[in-house]
Design a protein around this motif. Structure first.
Motif: not given
Length: 172
Positions: A59, A61, A128, A130
């Protein structure tokens, strides 16, 4: 005497290689191998055995101080090509000089979430995005250090492709 890495001077994020996005900070993917615990004859106890080239979910971010149009645009349910480019400060003790080294991370990623953050007077929103990363390439000082392409069975570390034989065996 080896050069010493000291800090990131600054970094930029680009969509499709040209559209500057900004951001406050970025949390880069953690790369972990898939593992099984093995035990049995010839092994004293148990051990974790990584599967070369097989990695867990990755992932990325991107953190923003406030909501940005780019954050909303990146929520489009499609794969996005993102480049994170940084300049890293190093110090050469032998020459007693600073030097800058380029660092570039290119990813193909699909959105997982957009946290719009908080509304509070005179404060950042802490927005944010992701993403799920299916492809990553890392260049350090112009040298390809890492390339992982989950859909095309590529797992290169400094030019050695640890899935080349797997592709061949699978007829890919």
């Amino acid at each position: 005497m080896p050069k010493r890495s000291e800090r990131v001077i600054d970094y930029s994020v680009f969509l499709n290689g040209t559209d500057y996005l900004g951001t406050a900070t970025a949390t880069l993917p953690e790369i972990t191998y898939l593992v099984d615990t093995i035990k049995g004859g010839g092994i004293n106890g148990e051990m974790e055995a990584p599967a070369p080239g097989q990695t867990g979910a990755m992932t990325l971010t991107l953190n923003w101080r406030t909501i940005e149009a780019a954050a909303a645009k990146l929520l489009a349910p499609k794969s996005h090509s993102l480049d994170l480019r940084a300049s890293i400060q190093t110090f050469d003790p032998a020459a007693n000089e600073y030097r800058e080294v380029s660092f570039k991370v290119s990813v193909r990623a699909r959105p997982l979430a957009l946290s719009m953050g908080n509304l509070e007077p005179a404060a950042t929103m802490d927005t944010n995005n992701t993403f799920s990363v299916s492809y990553i390439k890392v260049l350090i000082d112009g040298v390809e250090a890492l390339e992982i392409d989950k859909y095309n069975y590529v797992h290169k570390v400094y030019g050695v492709d640890y899935l080349a034989q797997t592709r061949k065996n699978l007829g890919l």
